[in-house]
Design a protein around this motif. Structure first.
Motif, PDB file in Angstrom:
ATOM      1  N   ALA A  37      -7.165   1.312   7.165  1.00  0.00           N
ATOM      2  CA  ALA A  37      -6.986   1.706   8.566  1.00  0.00           C
ATOM      3  C   ALA A  37      -5.717   1.129   9.169  1.00  0.00           C
ATOM      4  O   ALA A  37      -5.047   1.782   9.968  1.00  0.00           O
ATOM      5  CB  ALA A  37      -8.197   1.282   9.395  1.00  0.00           C
ATOM      6  N   THR A  38      -5.363  -0.082   8.773  1.00  0.00           N
ATOM      7  CA  THR A  38      -4.169  -0.757   9.301  1.00  0.00           C
ATOM      8  C   THR A  38      -3.453  -1.468   8.159  1.00  0.00           C
ATOM      9  O   THR A  38      -4.043  -1.726   7.105  1.00  0.00           O
ATOM     10  CB  THR A  38      -4.525  -1.805  10.378  1.00  0.00           C
ATOM     11  N   VAL A  39      -2.209  -1.801   8.384  1.00  0.00           N
ATOM     12  CA  VAL A  39      -1.472  -2.587   7.399  1.00  0.00           C
ATOM     13  C   VAL A  39      -2.127  -3.957   7.247  1.00  0.00           C
ATOM     14  O   VAL A  39      -2.285  -4.456   6.129  1.00  0.00           O
ATOM     15  CB  VAL A  39       0.018  -2.711   7.795  1.00  0.00           C
ATOM     16  N   ASN A 115       6.129   6.085   9.694  1.00  0.00           N
ATOM     17  CA  ASN A 115       5.061   5.943   8.705  1.00  0.00           C
ATOM     18  C   ASN A 115       5.445   5.053   7.527  1.00  0.00           C
ATOM     19  O   ASN A 115       4.801   5.087   6.488  1.00  0.00           O
ATOM     20  CB  ASN A 115       4.651   7.330   8.186  1.00  0.00           C
ATOM     21  N   LEU A 116       6.493   4.254   7.714  1.00  0.00           N
ATOM     22  CA  LEU A 116       7.002   3.348   6.693  1.00  0.00           C
ATOM     23  C   LEU A 116       6.875   1.915   7.200  1.00  0.00           C
ATOM     24  O   LEU A 116       7.300   1.604   8.314  1.00  0.00           O
ATOM     25  CB  LEU A 116       8.479   3.670   6.424  1.00  0.00           C
ATOM     26  N   SER A 140       6.722  -8.599  -1.701  1.00  0.00           N
ATOM     27  CA  SER A 140       7.392  -7.586  -0.889  1.00  0.00           C
ATOM     28  C   SER A 140       6.572  -6.313  -1.053  1.00  0.00           C
ATOM     29  O   SER A 140       6.536  -5.723  -2.136  1.00  0.00           O
ATOM     30  CB  SER A 140       8.826  -7.384  -1.385  1.00  0.00           C
ATOM     31  N   ILE A 141       5.878  -5.901   0.013  1.00  0.00           N
ATOM     32  CA  ILE A 141       4.934  -4.784  -0.068  1.00  0.00           C
ATOM     33  C   ILE A 141       5.436  -3.643   0.800  1.00  0.00           C
ATOM     34  O   ILE A 141       5.699  -3.827   1.984  1.00  0.00           O
ATOM     35  CB  ILE A 141       3.526  -5.221   0.404  1.00  0.00           C
ATOM     36  N   GLN A 142       5.548  -2.461   0.201  1.00  0.00           N
ATOM     37  CA  GLN A 142       5.979  -1.274   0.929  1.00  0.00           C
ATOM     38  C   GLN A 142       4.775  -0.347   1.098  1.00  0.00           C
ATOM     39  O   GLN A 142       4.095  -0.028   0.124  1.00  0.00           O
ATOM     40  CB  GLN A 142       7.100  -0.534   0.195  1.00  0.00           C
ATOM     41  N   PHE A 143       4.545   0.050   2.345  1.00  0.00           N
ATOM     42  CA  PHE A 143       3.426   0.941   2.690  1.00  0.00           C
ATOM     43  C   PHE A 143       3.951   2.258   3.216  1.00  0.00           C
ATOM     44  O   PHE A 143       5.001   2.310   3.858  1.00  0.00           O
ATOM     45  CB  PHE A 143       2.583   0.327   3.822  1.00  0.00           C
ATOM     46  N   ALA A 144       3.162   3.308   2.992  1.00  0.00           N
ATOM     47  CA  ALA A 144       3.396   4.602   3.625  1.00  0.00           C
ATOM     48  C   ALA A 144       2.065   5.058   4.222  1.00  0.00           C
ATOM     49  O   ALA A 144       1.001   4.831   3.627  1.00  0.00           O
ATOM     50  CB  ALA A 144       3.889   5.634   2.622  1.00  0.00           C
ATOM     51  N   ARG A 145       2.140   5.667   5.392  1.00  0.00           N
ATOM     52  CA  ARG A 145       0.942   6.232   6.002  1.00  0.00           C
ATOM     53  C   ARG A 145       0.787   7.633   5.431  1.00  0.00           C
ATOM     54  O   ARG A 145       1.617   8.516   5.654  1.00  0.00           O
ATOM     55  CB  ARG A 145       1.058   6.265   7.515  1.00  0.00           C
ATOM     56  N   ILE A 146      -0.291   7.832   4.656  1.00  0.00           N
ATOM     57  CA  ILE A 146      -0.564   9.093   3.965  1.00  0.00           C
ATOM     58  C   ILE A 146      -1.937   9.576   4.394  1.00  0.00           C
ATOM     59  O   ILE A 146      -2.936   8.869   4.208  1.00  0.00           O
ATOM     60  CB  ILE A 146      -0.513   8.897   2.430  1.00  0.00           C
ATOM     61  N   ASP A 147      -1.984  10.767   4.960  1.00  0.00           N
ATOM     62  CA  ASP A 147      -3.253  11.338   5.413  1.00  0.00           C
ATOM     63  C   ASP A 147      -4.038  10.369   6.293  1.00  0.00           C
ATOM     64  O   ASP A 147      -5.253  10.217   6.150  1.00  0.00           O
ATOM     65  CB  ASP A 147      -4.107  11.787   4.215  1.00  0.00           C
ATOM     66  N   GLY A 148      -3.317   9.666   7.173  1.00  0.00           N
ATOM     67  CA  GLY A 148      -3.950   8.765   8.121  1.00  0.00           C
ATOM     68  C   GLY A 148      -4.345   7.407   7.567  1.00  0.00           C
ATOM     69  O   GLY A 148      -4.977   6.621   8.270  1.00  0.00           O
TER      70      GLY A 148
END
Length: 180
Positions: A37-39, A115-116, A140-148
């Motif tokens: 739901a959240t980072v 979304n990054l 070092s963590i990279q997130f993308a918001r995918i389909d909410g």
């Protein structure tokens, strides 16, 4: 001097089980809404799932945090070691089956654009939940918001060494460090 460790911070062989195209086509496992739901919840889930006494981990939960083509990269003495989440599971399962491993975040720097999201997460590793740290470093963590949902695209980490001590900017802020 801190000893190298197995963590979201370690591995020793490359383990790509399927071609990249096949991994990209596969859907990621279902993750709980709370974990993605959240980072913040995704980072907490990441540390939670790899931490514990000797024994199995909830690897389905771990893999569910990643995008279908997510990657992990350890920066070590011999260069980058690239892993799929499954490759990490294969390696970590052996080490975690023999010995307790608890990794916790001690500081974080986060940047977001749409979304990054990029998180620098400073960690400490212990053999018991309340034991002395035997290693620390930065994930070092990279997130993308995918389909909410917030999915991990990649994790790259480096353990602290005498040649690369953790910079003050990535350590916990205390009243003493604020005055510097």
């Amino acid at each position: 001097m801190m000893r190298r460790t197995m963590s979201v911070a370690a591995a020793t062989v490359i383990a790509f089980a399927a071609p990249l195209a096949a991994q990209q086509a596969a859907a990621p496992p279902a993750a709980t809404q709370d974990d993605t739901a959240t980072v913040d919840s995704a980072v907490a889930a990441l540390y939670s799932v790899i931490s514990g006494p000797a024994g199995p981990r909830d690897w389905a939960r771990f893999k569910a945090l990643f995008a279908a083509d997510g990657r992990m990269v350890q920066l070590g003495k011999t260069g980058p070691l690239m892993l799929s989440p499954q490759g990490y599971v294969d390696l970590a399962s052996v080490a975690f089956g023999k010995e307790g491993f608890f990794e916790q975040e001690i500081a974080r720097r986060t940047e977001r654009y749409g979304n990054l999201v990029h998180v620098f997460s400073t960690y400490e590793s212990r053999r018991t939940a309340d034991g002395a740290p035997f290693a620390r470093g930065i994930n070092s963590i990279q997130f993308a918001r995918i389909d909410g949902k917030w999915r991990i695209m990649s994790i790259m980490w480096q353990s602290e060494t005498p040649a690369f001590p953790l910079p003050d900017a990535y350590l916990p802020t205390t009243p003493a460090t604020k005055e510097k």
